[in-house]
Design an enzyme around this catalytic site. Structure first.
Site, PDB file in Angstrom:
ATOM      1  N   SER A 110      14.626  78.213  11.932  1.00  0.00           N
ATOM      2  CA  SER A 110      13.947  77.605  10.779  1.00  0.00           C
ATOM      3  C   SER A 110      13.301  78.758  10.018  1.00  0.00           C
ATOM      4  O   SER A 110      12.165  79.132  10.289  1.00  0.00           O
ATOM      5  CB  SER A 110      12.867  76.617  11.225  1.00  0.00           C
ATOM      6  N   LYS A 185      14.332  72.091   5.647  1.00  0.00           N
ATOM      7  CA  LYS A 185      13.619  72.078   6.934  1.00  0.00           C
ATOM      8  C   LYS A 185      12.111  72.237   6.724  1.00  0.00           C
ATOM      9  O   LYS A 185      11.302  71.552   7.363  1.00  0.00           O
ATOM     10  CB  LYS A 185      14.160  73.204   7.819  1.00  0.00           C
ATOM     11  N   LYS A 254       4.130  78.187  11.488  1.00  0.00           N
ATOM     12  CA  LYS A 254       5.051  79.068  10.746  1.00  0.00           C
ATOM     13  C   LYS A 254       5.858  78.279   9.733  1.00  0.00           C
ATOM     14  O   LYS A 254       6.029  78.696   8.573  1.00  0.00           O
ATOM     15  CB  LYS A 254       5.954  79.769  11.787  1.00  0.00           C
TER      16      LYS A 254
HETATM   17  P1  NDP Z   1      10.953  79.729  21.495  1.00  0.00           P
HETATM   18  O1  NDP Z   1       9.647  80.359  21.212  1.00  0.00           O
HETATM   19  O2  NDP Z   1      11.102  78.823  22.669  1.00  0.00           O
HETATM   20  O3  NDP Z   1      12.078  80.869  21.654  1.00  0.00           O
HETATM   21  C1  NDP Z   1      12.186  81.883  20.700  1.00  0.00           C
HETATM   22  C2  NDP Z   1      13.453  82.657  20.942  1.00  0.00           C
HETATM   23  O4  NDP Z   1      13.482  83.755  20.004  1.00  0.00           O
HETATM   24  C3  NDP Z   1      13.527  83.296  22.327  1.00  0.00           C
HETATM   25  O5  NDP Z   1      14.860  83.445  22.692  1.00  0.00           O
HETATM   26  C4  NDP Z   1      12.864  84.658  22.066  1.00  0.00           C
HETATM   27  O6  NDP Z   1      13.234  85.635  23.000  1.00  0.00           O
HETATM   28  C5  NDP Z   1      13.476  84.978  20.731  1.00  0.00           C
HETATM   29  N1  NDP Z   1      12.692  85.972  20.009  1.00  0.00           N
HETATM   30  C6  NDP Z   1      11.387  85.903  19.676  1.00  0.00           C
HETATM   31  N2  NDP Z   1      11.029  86.997  18.983  1.00  0.00           N
HETATM   32  C7  NDP Z   1      12.134  87.769  18.896  1.00  0.00           C
HETATM   33  C8  NDP Z   1      12.415  89.026  18.317  1.00  0.00           C
HETATM   34  N3  NDP Z   1      11.464  89.734  17.669  1.00  0.00           N
HETATM   35  N4  NDP Z   1      13.660  89.545  18.426  1.00  0.00           N
HETATM   36  C9  NDP Z   1      14.613  88.846  19.075  1.00  0.00           C
HETATM   37  N5  NDP Z   1      14.435  87.651  19.656  1.00  0.00           N
HETATM   38  C10 NDP Z   1      13.199  87.124  19.550  1.00  0.00           C
HETATM   39  O7  NDP Z   1      11.398  79.002  20.146  1.00  0.00           O
HETATM   40  P2  NDP Z   1      12.370  77.747  19.960  1.00  0.00           P
HETATM   41  O8  NDP Z   1      13.612  77.963  20.726  1.00  0.00           O
HETATM   42  O9  NDP Z   1      11.576  76.527  20.158  1.00  0.00           O
HETATM   43  O10 NDP Z   1      12.638  77.881  18.379  1.00  0.00           O
HETATM   44  C11 NDP Z   1      13.646  78.721  17.823  1.00  0.00           C
HETATM   45  C12 NDP Z   1      13.806  78.332  16.355  1.00  0.00           C
HETATM   46  O11 NDP Z   1      14.224  76.964  16.287  1.00  0.00           O
HETATM   47  C13 NDP Z   1      12.501  78.434  15.548  1.00  0.00           C
HETATM   48  O12 NDP Z   1      12.771  78.806  14.228  1.00  0.00           O
HETATM   49  C14 NDP Z   1      11.977  76.991  15.594  1.00  0.00           C
HETATM   50  O13 NDP Z   1      11.101  76.727  14.507  1.00  0.00           O
HETATM   51  C15 NDP Z   1      13.269  76.218  15.540  1.00  0.00           C
HETATM   52  N6  NDP Z   1      13.228  74.838  16.081  1.00  0.00           N
HETATM   53  C16 NDP Z   1      12.729  74.567  17.335  1.00  0.00           C
HETATM   54  C17 NDP Z   1      12.707  73.259  17.822  1.00  0.00           C
HETATM   55  C18 NDP Z   1      12.198  72.877  19.181  1.00  0.00           C
HETATM   56  O14 NDP Z   1      12.148  71.667  19.493  1.00  0.00           O
HETATM   57  N7  NDP Z   1      11.813  73.823  20.059  1.00  0.00           N
HETATM   58  C19 NDP Z   1      13.169  72.127  16.977  1.00  0.00           C
HETATM   59  C20 NDP Z   1      13.752  72.532  15.733  1.00  0.00           C
HETATM   60  C21 NDP Z   1      13.755  73.839  15.292  1.00  0.00           C
HETATM   61  P3  NDP Z   1      12.394  85.847  24.370  1.00  0.00           P
HETATM   62  O15 NDP Z   1      13.067  84.986  25.389  1.00  0.00           O
HETATM   63  O16 NDP Z   1      12.516  87.302  24.642  1.00  0.00           O
HETATM   64  O17 NDP Z   1      10.966  85.440  24.093  1.00  0.00           O
END
Ligand code: NDP
Length: 310
Positions: A110, A185, A254
């Site tokens: 997102s 979104k 965010k």
């Molecule tokens: P999480 O915080 O659970 O996971 C984030 C992911 O991004 C992890 O794989 C993390 O890696 C990785 N990450 C974070 N920072 C970096 C970086 N600097 N470089 C590379 N990788 C990075 O988030 P979600 O999975 O919940 O969300 C992901 C996206 O999806 C977001 O944009 C969120 O807004 C969107 N979203 C989420 C929903 C939900 O229900 N959770 C629903 C709809 C949209 P690491 O494992 O190393 O921390």
């Protein structure tokens, strides 16, 4: 680092080779939906998450984004925001160092419309393609493959992305040019924040008056004030006192900030989004980075001195 090879009995359907980057709360179940349909490789910043996923699904986890790009026709990213996607492009181990012209990057983050336009510009310069494709439907929707996916892309790119998106979602909508998926979104997320905050306040007041929260919800859900928050989130998470952690409040903060920036970019006044941004920012600071978004109602409960249970 290649952690495992496909077992002899495991044969995903032929299709574009897909590389998935970002196995967080929602990325993990989304990537799992791709396993039976496409040859898949994965990468995650914290390598253990990728190696666990690879072992569970009998596929390969790779050490760098560059290696993922070298082995993929289609890349899918799912990280917190556009800045993190942009960072994945760069450096000797970045995606741009490994991808071939013609590669398609589908960004399920997102992100922000402006960020997606910047990323698309950089990819176009090397002959690659881009679609912003944020998702909605939560971790349960990701597990079931029933996500709603809102896509910003050229029509030809949307058509190319569709088979991969189809494995993860049920309602896949082409919104318009690059950035329009992100804008859609962001608008959805302002509504989510507003629904959470408003129902929290309302139920706290009714509870304080001695009204049963369960009865109040029954009425709301048969009235004009209902929303997914009243129909699903509050009964499953607040009334039960379970507060599961599926989508971090920090990410909703965010998202609302992205929407605020969008209204500003368009020269529009948006006092509701402004207030939601202020309240979500405060909630993030108070609850911390790991709390779930529904826990903003916990803050309202604390301020009101009531518990909304039933
Ligand atoms: P999480 O915080 O659970 O996971 C984030 C992911 O991004 C992890 O794989 C993390 O890696 C990785 N990450 C974070 N920072 C970096 C970086 N600097 N470089 C590379 N990788 C990075 O988030 P979600 O999975 O919940 O969300 C992901 C996206 O999806 C977001 O944009 C969120 O807004 C969107 N979203 C989420 C929903 C939900 O229900 N959770 C629903 C709809 C949209 P690491 O494992 O190393 O921390």
């Amino acid at each position: 680092m290649s952690t495992s090879v496909p077992s002899p009995s495991f044969a995903p359907a032929a299709g574009p080779r897909v590389g998935f980057l970002g196995l967080g709360a929602i990325g993990n179940p989304m990537a799992a939906r791709l396993v039976p349909r496409f040859p898949l490789v994965v990468w995650n910043r914290t390598a253990a998450r990728a190696t666990d996923f690879a072992a569970r699904h009998q596929i390969s986890a790779l050490a760098t984004p560059r290696e993922v790009a070298q082995r993929s026709d289609v890349l899918v990213t799912c990280v917190p925001n556009s800045a993190e996607v942009e960072a994945l492009l760069d450096g000797p181990d970045g995606l741009l160092a490994g991808l071939a012209p013609g590669t398609l990057l589908i960004d399920c983050t997102s992100g922000s419309p402006a960020g997606s336009r910047r990323i698309a510009h950089r990819l176009t310069a090397v002959g690659a393609q881009f679609a912003d494709a944020p998702v909605s439907g939560g971790t349960k929707g990701a597990e079931a493959g029933t996500l709603t996916i809102m896509v910003g892309a050229d029509p030809g790119v949307f058509a190319r992305a569709l088979p991969v998106l189809d494995a993860m979602g049920k309602r896949i909508v082409h919104m318009g040019p690059i950035g329009s998926g992100d804008a859609m979104k962001a608008v959805n997320q302002v509504l989510l924040a507003v629904h959470l905050l408003a129902i929290g306040e309302g139920l706290a007041a009714l509870t304080k008056m001695g009204v049963s929260p369960a009865k109040a919800l029954e009425v709301l859900n048969g009235s004009t004030g209902r929303s997914m928050v009243s129909e699903v989130h509050v009964p499953e998470r607040v009334l039960t006192g379970l507060w599961p952690r599926t989508f971090r409040a920090a990410l909703l903060d965010k998202d609302v900030e992205i929407a605020r920036g969008l209204f500003e970019e368009l020269g529009l006044q948006a006092p509701v989004a402004e207030l939601a941004a202020t309240l979500m920012h405060h909630a993030r600071q108070t609850l911390g980075e790991e709390a779930d978004h529904v826990e903003v109602i916990r803050l309202i409960e604390e301020q009101a001195g009531v518990e909304i249970r039933g």
